[in-house]
Design an enzyme around this catalytic site. Sequence first.
Site, mmCIF file in Angstrom:
data_model
loop_
_atom_site.group_PDB
_atom_site.id
_atom_site.type_symbol
_atom_site.label_atom_id
_atom_site.label_comp_id
_atom_site.label_asym_id
_atom_site.label_seq_id
_atom_site.Cartn_x
_atom_site.Cartn_y
_atom_site.Cartn_z
ATOM 1 N N SER A 1 0.847 -1.200 0.000
ATOM 2 C CA SER A 1 0.000 0.000 0.000
ATOM 3 C C SER A 1 0.876 1.242 0.000
ATOM 4 O O SER A 1 1.906 1.293 0.676
ATOM 5 C CB SER A 1 -0.880 -0.007 1.249
ATOM 6 O OG SER A 1 -1.380 1.291 1.499
ATOM 7 N N TYR B 1 -2.929 4.954 -3.756
ATOM 8 C CA TYR B 1 -4.052 5.870 -3.572
ATOM 9 C C TYR B 1 -3.655 7.139 -4.304
ATOM 10 O O TYR B 1 -2.609 7.725 -3.997
ATOM 11 C CB TYR B 1 -4.245 6.204 -2.087
ATOM 12 C CG TYR B 1 -4.934 5.124 -1.273
ATOM 13 C CD1 TYR B 1 -6.046 4.445 -1.763
ATOM 14 C CD2 TYR B 1 -4.497 4.818 0.012
ATOM 15 C CE1 TYR B 1 -6.687 3.473 -1.000
ATOM 16 C CE2 TYR B 1 -5.133 3.851 0.780
ATOM 17 C CZ TYR B 1 -6.230 3.187 0.262
ATOM 18 O OH TYR B 1 -6.861 2.236 1.017
ATOM 19 N N THR C 1 -6.539 1.669 -6.353
ATOM 20 C CA THR C 1 -7.716 1.328 -5.552
ATOM 21 C C THR C 1 -8.785 2.375 -5.841
ATOM 22 O O THR C 1 -8.545 3.577 -5.717
ATOM 23 C CB THR C 1 -7.360 1.274 -4.059
ATOM 24 O OG1 THR C 1 -6.454 0.182 -3.878
ATOM 25 C CG2 THR C 1 -8.579 1.030 -3.193
ATOM 26 N N LYS D 1 -8.637 -2.172 -8.144
ATOM 27 C CA LYS D 1 -9.095 -2.814 -6.901
ATOM 28 C C LYS D 1 -10.280 -2.047 -6.331
ATOM 29 O O LYS D 1 -10.180 -0.826 -6.105
ATOM 30 C CB LYS D 1 -7.944 -2.831 -5.886
ATOM 31 C CG LYS D 1 -8.314 -3.405 -4.522
ATOM 32 C CD LYS D 1 -7.077 -3.571 -3.662
ATOM 33 C CE LYS D 1 -7.390 -4.160 -2.315
ATOM 34 N NZ LYS D 1 -8.044 -3.225 -1.400
ATOM 35 N N HIS E 1 -13.220 -3.399 -0.117
ATOM 36 C CA HIS E 1 -12.266 -2.867 0.855
ATOM 37 C C HIS E 1 -12.474 -3.515 2.229
ATOM 38 O O HIS E 1 -12.286 -2.898 3.276
ATOM 39 C CB HIS E 1 -12.426 -1.350 0.954
ATOM 40 C CG HIS E 1 -11.143 -0.588 1.110
ATOM 41 N ND1 HIS E 1 -10.591 0.145 0.094
ATOM 42 C CD2 HIS E 1 -10.312 -0.428 2.161
ATOM 43 C CE1 HIS E 1 -9.474 0.729 0.528
ATOM 44 N NE2 HIS E 1 -9.282 0.391 1.770
#
Length: 359
Positions: free
Chosen positions: A112, A135, A161, A216, A240
Amino acid sequence: MNAPVQEQFPTLTEIVAAARSNLPPGPWSYLVGGAETETTVKRNRQALDALAFRPRVLRDVSQVDCRATFLGRPVRLPLLLAPIGGLESIAEGGAAAAARAAAQFGVPHMLSSVCQPGLEQTAAAANNLRSFQLYVRGDDAWVDDFVRRARDNGFTSFCLTVDVAAYSRRERDLIGRFVKPWRAKAVEGAPFQAGLSWTQVKRFKDKYPDLPLILKGIATVEDAELAVRHGVEVVYVSNHGGRQLDHGLGSAAVLPEVVKALAGRAEVWVDGGFMRGTDVVKAIALGAKCVGIGRLQGLALAAGGVPGLVRALEILEDEVRICLGLLGCNSFADLTPAHLAPAPVVSEPGIFSAFPHLA
Ligand SMILES: Cc1cc2nc3c(=O)[nH]c(=O)nc-3n(C[C@H](O)[C@H](O)[C@H](O)COP(=O)(O)O)c2cc1C
């Protein structure tokens, strides 16, 4: 070297129990909680529990093989350590610990962009199969910079995402006054995340045609179709872990229609509530190519660090092997939707309903 952890954790239940006793209330609630009423969290489990197996017998399953491939590379199980932001507040080493466990066991890790110790240091921590999840909190040049760094550091696929157009209200965190250190930065970049559209997906694929792109957080057939039309290689069905939109469908309920509609034009991955080997087998039977492990990864790291996570993966592998054998399958290739049937759910679905013996 693993002997003590094998004795300490004969079951996943004991791993979850150890995580609960090791973690302070703030990080515990952050890890296990979901959005608002946590209905989506419960539906993730409900969708899995509403599937029963139809076993076939007398098929010589003396040599069950649980291996799979991840974007063409061999892996020990069809699993992905899903991206977890803030893992450093849950386990020592944060993402580096997850990467080490991934390398030791032989499954991929998706890093991440909001996890310490960050891209370069996590890549340097282990020689594992790795994917990078971003992100989007900046402009195109900002995204391009992450792509460059990811490629330079051996990440072989890239994930956006897309279920985070707004940051949800996680009531456990709000009630516990748990403030994540990275939230301030996230608020700064929020307009970019909210402003994301298919235009950026097109730009990405035009600019990086040979870098596999994963979206995602796809939760409908309609968006899965759009993803394929934009050249996306992997449609990652996810809500999520029920941490974003409340009152969504369980991932395992969405999965079959996405698999059917895409008909092999893109890989379909899934996550949300997968806690057991049987859960993984169900996803693959429904047509998923890979299953993301979120909370269980964090719980196992909190329970026992890198050896704890490796141990959890060993137990999952054991459960998968037993399940495949009892279904009459020698490998995942033998699994079909005919191995599943709808069935009534027998226990109240919840974050921990996969662990009924948890004291
Ligand atoms: C503590 C925590 C942090 C997460 N952080 C991220 C993140 O940074 N990026 C992301 O795409 N998903 C994130 N997720 C979602 C997971 O990648 C995954 O979709 C979800 O956890 C799957 O559900 P499960 O926890 O029931 O396995 C996070 C999940 C948890 C539990």
